[in-house]
Scaffold this active site. Structure first.
Site, PDB file in Angstrom:
ATOM      1  CE  LYS A 220      12.236  92.276 -13.899  1.00 53.01           C
ATOM      2  NZ  LYS A 220      11.114  91.768 -14.651  1.00 53.01           N
TER       3      LYS A 220
ATOM      4  CG  ASP B 290       8.989  89.828  -9.803  1.00 55.14           C
ATOM      5  OD1 ASP B 290       8.541  90.206  -8.693  1.00 55.14           O
ATOM      6  OD2 ASP B 290       9.081  88.627 -10.111  1.00 55.14           O
TER       7      ASP B 290
END
Ligand code: SF4
Length: 241
Positions: free
Chosen positions: A129, A148
């Site tokens: 991420k 997310d």
């Protein structure tokens, strides 16, 4: 709109239509973390775990005046850095990650930030991420999709993910999204869904009434008190054929 079950090809078509609408809704979608340098974006993204972008930006406004390069994070006692980032939460672990990351940046990259996934995910506190945020936002490389909490939730509601039994499995969600969203859109798509999650598709009270994606969303009006079946999508959240 497709029938009851969607094929991968159907999902790809629907994903493209969703991306087109997102471009109209959020033409300026971008990363909300303030930064002027690649290492700042990297550290801000590490700090953003379990925190809000507003809090991180408030903390880093002072932090980056004091720490002007990665080596500076190694020049102070650990406790001092912990104090400086305290407001973002999980400050002990984040301090370890930041110092470990800065040590590698200094030792192996001359204080710079690597521009590839392989080197980025070797840094402490950096998973796909964070690496995707840095690669997409700073280097302009579409290597993956930032998953997310907003992206994971909306991908699930839009039935753009199907492999994950656990909707918190970001890597599985990313894999599905990378299969159906055009690669040149990955960075924009991530930012746009994050904006959409903050402005319209709230975790508890999605505002489906005002959502321009509602006709393409199987979850439209499901979470609201007054379902409006007439506008509901016919796409079912099943595994693609
Ligand atoms: S229609 Fe509702 S659930 Fe679907 S993306 Fe829009 S706000 Fe979220």
């Amino acid at each position: 709109m497709s029938g009851i079950r969607e094929t991968i090809a159907d999902k790809k078509k629907r994903a493209r239509r969703i991306v087109t609408i997102l471009h109209r809704m959020y033409p300026d979608a971008d990363c909300a973390l303030s930064h002027k340098k690649a290492w700042q974006l990297l550290i801000s993204t590490i700090l953003s775990a379990q925190s809000t972008d507003e809090t991180v930006n408030r903390v880093t406004a002072a932090l980056y005046k004091k720490y002007k390069k990665p080596a500076d994070f190694l020049a102070v006692p650990e406790e001092e850095l912990q104090e400086d980032i305290h407001a973002t939460g999980f400050f002990r672990q984040k301090t370890k990650s930041i110092r470990g990351t800065c040590q590698i940046l200094v030792d192996e990259f001359g204080g710079g930030v690597p521009d590839n996934m392989e080197d980025l995910v070797r840094l402490p506190g950096v998973a796909r991420k964070t690496a995707n945020v840095v690669l997409g936002t700073w280097f302009g490389k579409n290597e993956g999709v930032v998953v997310d909490t907003h992206v994971g939730r909306i991908a699930e509601r839009l039935a753009l993910t199907w492999n994950n039994k656990n909707s918190k499995d970001a890597v599985r969600i990313e894999k599905d999204l990378m299969e159906i969203v055009p690669s040149k859109e990955w960075t924009f798509f991530s930012h746009a869904l994050i904006w959409h999650g903050r402005r319209v598709c709230d975790a508890r009270k999605p505002n489906c009434e005002s959502c321009k994606l509602s006709e393409l969303c199987p979850a439209a009006f499901e979470a609201n008190a007054a379902p409006r079946k007439s506008k509901k999508s016919s796409v079912k959240r099943t595994k693609p054929q």
